[in-house]
Design an enzyme around this catalytic site. Structure first.
Site: not given
Lengths: 472, 472
Positions: B99, B101, B132, B166-167, B195, B444
């Site tokens: 991903h 995003d 990520d 995805e997030e 991921d 994150h």
């Protein structure tokens, strides 16, 4: 009374420039809680000074020292404006207090209008500071201008003390009052403050205000914010600790759970209870204004007492956690809970602050967390109660009768005007609160306003009050 | 193995352009949690598509429908990129998921660098999305480029599926997989996902991931924010209600207090416990990384299990309350608490969501508040566990041995990759996670990074993996 009748005639055509001035004042974003905006606060003080000078007053912008910011930087605090109009030793002297700083405001907090662009909707003037306290400060200046416009001698000597950090703890003000007690305040007989609102649709005199302590409870642990997927379940999350701490403060009935905090509250007497029964406060109306089906209490008297003569604890928010819309799966590393306690006589703020510290320390110890907790407090303002037999209450009652044709309601203020207690303790002078704001003005909230009616009738009330106070 | 040796030679001079590309990708602020930034997500998908086309792949940007925003507006979701390189029916087909995003990031959250300006400090490349998942997606493309650069035939057919939300819950992705199950996925043998991160300094293969449900508990009452002085003590404050609700979720030991939520957790077996003992996870090192004196558990095995095979509950923050620095004496009128639960086999997200609803309803009823509570949930991703006997794990182990000279650690992932379960359930294909991120990458969080070492060795690992998987 000649004065008041003339006022009415002069004020109606003058109303337009009054609104224009209020719009100019509201446009200055003088938020004192953010030192980065102190430049706006100083701008606002300079505008006020300029206005008073143009009206013939003399102005001093008194230095009140410095403050250390959380960054460690030491910066000068905005000055305090001291002003006086040319006087006559034979007249009594009234000192008018006000403030020109405001609470923070952002459109995205839910304001229907731009908070710094005064906007009239259905007879209400919406804008930050409209009622707290730029509108009332301007109303006092306009009342003086009315006397000047009709070339009528002002029957009192007038002084002004206007500050710029009232919303953040009135930095240096108490010290300034102490320093000027034998000079600026020496010939002052009366101090009047118009930094509050009515309790209903009827005009009021205010004889009490609650004190306040503001608390920051910080929980700091992990060096960073972390991903709740990666670490969730293995670390003592600062938010879990903080929520437990905040949950230990007050229960769902509004009862403060911190041991000993309410021990010193003055007991209620029967005669005090009776004064509450005379207030025309409409509980159903207030439910509509607030938008709730019921209050924590079920009668008018109990609700008013909860707001005016009992302490309360409110949790305001959390800094450092995820506060924006949407989704973020974060474990915040350092969070600061914010809450405040409103004090009533005869609670003592340092004593309350100590009990809060002890309580939170004990709750935190029970969590067996490796995080660090730090409790700090700010404001620390004592509650205040005035004397109803004082000349100011007599004159205030007459002025209200003249302008509004009714007796004043004798009310208290739930919020805090720390300066009340400072004036009373330091100067020993007569102190009164003479509000002109409406009960639904929303000070400190989004969509703060003052109505055209209250702004104009309030200006008349101040003009009439100056006259009546000279007669008692 | 010829392939891997050649890789090393080619990759070292190529490293510079690899970092430059990562910097270009990180510079795109493709935060999917904010629909206002979906235009950046689409930009990122287009950049990825362009890169794959330049490498000779064919790309489809598949429509995945619309989403209704909280404002009520219905907007198209960013598309999902489906790509394939020219293939040969005799070869096995590997589909690589990633991903592009990212989580939200702001300098003022405490980043040492601008989060969207990839910055190298001491061998680490700091930037939002570095690990990520932009870094790993690029590493896969670079691995393909290595084969192309040395004109060596790629021994597998390669497909890519790259998404942009995805997030925020992978909008429409499951539906797309179902729709394309008989076309795009028909000839796919293996699906690999990179991921996630290693558990220590040693490379790993990941055979499990926790699921997740994200909850919003909204308490709405007063029509506005109100002044805590004026109303404090008389109204049921939404924050008091919300703090009580949040405090009822998890205790200070990390135990989830919602009745029944942990009932379905698969019991631990002795053989499962033994696999944890072989992991070179250094508890003392991890304490330093996180910055805590102790974890909720006191042994390596217990800490790893808490992160991987037990559920957890984290409170992320509160929307609508006062969250900025400084002082604001507000009673917020509407507040939204945010928390999430990580699921493990065999918890069922809808079942957990129902129990959370019931629990919060019961706690709220006990508060006897006139406010309104609303609980909504998002994400709702099931946990996943892979099969260690699968070809992919065999090939992954060989590739790790080739590149790093050691056996892989067999680990699980505490965080959620909803797509894992979707791929496994819908396609029935072999699914594996092959991480290249470091255990301290801070996905994150602020200061997210990938190390030069992991980015380059990870690219080699992917090239080697393609070779090894073609051999099993």
């Amino acid at each position: 009374c000649v004065c008041v009748c003339v006022c009415v005639c002069v004020l109606i055509p003058a109303a337009l420039f009054m609104f224009q001035r209020l719009a100019e004042w509201v446009a200055v974003q003088s938020e004192s809680s953010d030192p980065a905006k102190w430049i706006e606060v100083e701008k606002m003080l300079n505008i006020t000074a300029q206005r008073i000078r143009e009206m013939g007053g003399s102005v001093e912008l008194a230095d009140v020292g410095t403050q250390q910011l959380s960054s460690g930087a030491v910066v000068p605090v905005p000055p305090v404006l001291l002003a006086e109009f040319p006087g006559d030793p034979k007249k009594a002297t009234l000192c008018i207090y006000g403030h020109v700083d405001v609470q923070p405001a952002k459109k995205e907090d839910g304001w229907a209008t731009n908070p710094y662009n005064l906007t009239e909707i259905s007879g209400n003037l919406y804008g930050r500071g409209a009622t707290d306290n730029k509108g009332p400060v301007l109303a006092w200046l306009h009342a003086v201008e009315v006397y000047q416009a009709i070339e009528q001698e002002i029957p009192l000597n007038l002084k002004f003390i206007i500050e710029g950090t009232e919303e953040s703890g009135s930095f240096g003000l108490r010290e300034l009052i102490m320093e000027r007690n034998d000079s600026f305040f020496a010939d002052v007989d009366y101090i009047v403050i118009s930094d509050s609102v009515w309790a209903s649709r009827n005009p009021a005199l205010t004889y009490g205000a609650r004190g306040s302590s503001y608390f920051f409870v910080e929980v700091d642990g992990p060096v960073d914010d972390f991903h709740s997927g990666v670490y969730g379940g293995s670390i003592h999350e600062p938010m879990t600790d903080l929520i437990a701490l905040l949950a230990s403060l007050v229960d769902h009935t509004g009862k403060i759970l911190i041991p000993g905090v309410t021990d010193d509250v003055v007991p209620l007497t029967d005669s005090e209870r009776k004064t509450y029964q005379n207030i025309s406060f409409d509980l159903e109306d207030m439910k509509k204004v607030v938008g709730v089906k019921h209050f924590l209490q079920d009668t008018k008297v109990k609700v008013l007492m909860a707001r005016w003569r009992h302490p309360s604890l409110s949790i305001h928010g959390i800094q450092g956690a995820f506060s924006e819309p949407g989704i973020k799966t974060v474990i915040p590393g350092r969070v600061i809970g914010k809450f405040s306690i409103r004090h009533v006589p005869s609670m003592n703020p340092p004593d309350v602050e100590r009990k809060v510290q002890e309580h939170l320390k004990q709750v935190f110890n029970g969590l067996r967390s490796p995080n660090r907790m730090k409790v700090t407090s700010a404001i620390g303002a004592k509650p205040w109660v005035g004397k109803l037999c004082d000349n100011q209450y007599v004159a205030g009652g007459k002025a209200i009768k003249n302008v509004f044709g009714m007796e004043p309601e004798l009310i208290r203020e739930g919020s805090t005007v720390p300066i009340l207690q400072d004036f009373q303790e330091v100067t020993g002078k007569s102190v009164m609160m003479l509000p002109i704001g409406g009960h639904d003005d929303g000070e400190h909230s989004k969509n703060e306003k003052i109505s055209r009616y209250n702004f104009i009738e309030g200006t008349k009330l101040f003009a009439a009050y100056i006259y009546e106070l000279s007669q008692v």
